[in-house]
Design a protein around this motif. Sequence first.
Motif, PDB file in Angstrom:
ATOM      1  N   LYS A  72      32.756   8.085  -0.166  1.00 30.92           N
ATOM      2  CA  LYS A  72      31.352   7.715  -0.362  1.00 30.92           C
ATOM      3  C   LYS A  72      30.857   8.062  -1.769  1.00 30.92           C
ATOM      4  N   ARG A  75      32.142   5.493  -4.178  1.00 29.02           N
ATOM      5  CA  ARG A  75      31.598   4.158  -3.907  1.00 29.02           C
ATOM      6  C   ARG A  75      30.212   3.992  -4.525  1.00 29.02           C
ATOM      7  N   ASN A  76      29.582   5.104  -4.896  1.00 25.53           N
ATOM      8  CA  ASN A  76      28.286   5.060  -5.553  1.00 25.53           C
ATOM      9  C   ASN A  76      28.373   5.372  -7.044  1.00 25.53           C
ATOM     10  N   GLY A  96      28.594   1.504  -2.544  1.00 23.78           N
ATOM     11  CA  GLY A  96      27.544   2.239  -1.856  1.00 23.78           C
ATOM     12  C   GLY A  96      26.191   1.570  -1.980  1.00 23.78           C
TER      13      GLY A  96
END
Length: 158
Positions: A72, A75-76, A96
């Motif tokens: 996560k 993904r951002n 994200g």
Amino acid sequence: MVDEDKVKQEIRKSPWNIYYAHDKFKNTFEIMKECVELDPNTYQYSSLHLIHNVELALLFLRKGGSFSMMNKHLRNNKTVGMLAVELDPKSFQYVGKTLKDDDDVFKLAIQQDKNMIEYASERLRKIIQRNFIELSNLYKNKTVLRGDFVLIALLNLE
């Protein structure tokens, strides 16, 4: 006790040998870098610390690794997300929430695959829809492909 040179020798024989290595070697950047260079799928054996490492993640993607395997945090990360989308626009569906609302990442994805609109944030979809309606009215007497409208609307993002 096994030393780092011995582990590197075993990795050169097969990068999958990292699976059997002590955790301290899975937490050593140079060793995991070598594994990922030889086989990107060995990225999954990186330590929790290195699995968040941007440089290792970028190498993983450049070597053909799948963005969908990213955690996560990455993904951002805009740098990671931009490279993933550049290499494969379908990666946009896995970015994200923050990057799904990022104009730059969205533009990069949509310029390569118009179908990625469905994964964009609500804000970006509303802008595209508004611009699309305005352009449709402007060009109502001309024959313009829908995809052209989408790209023109996209380039008019605010």
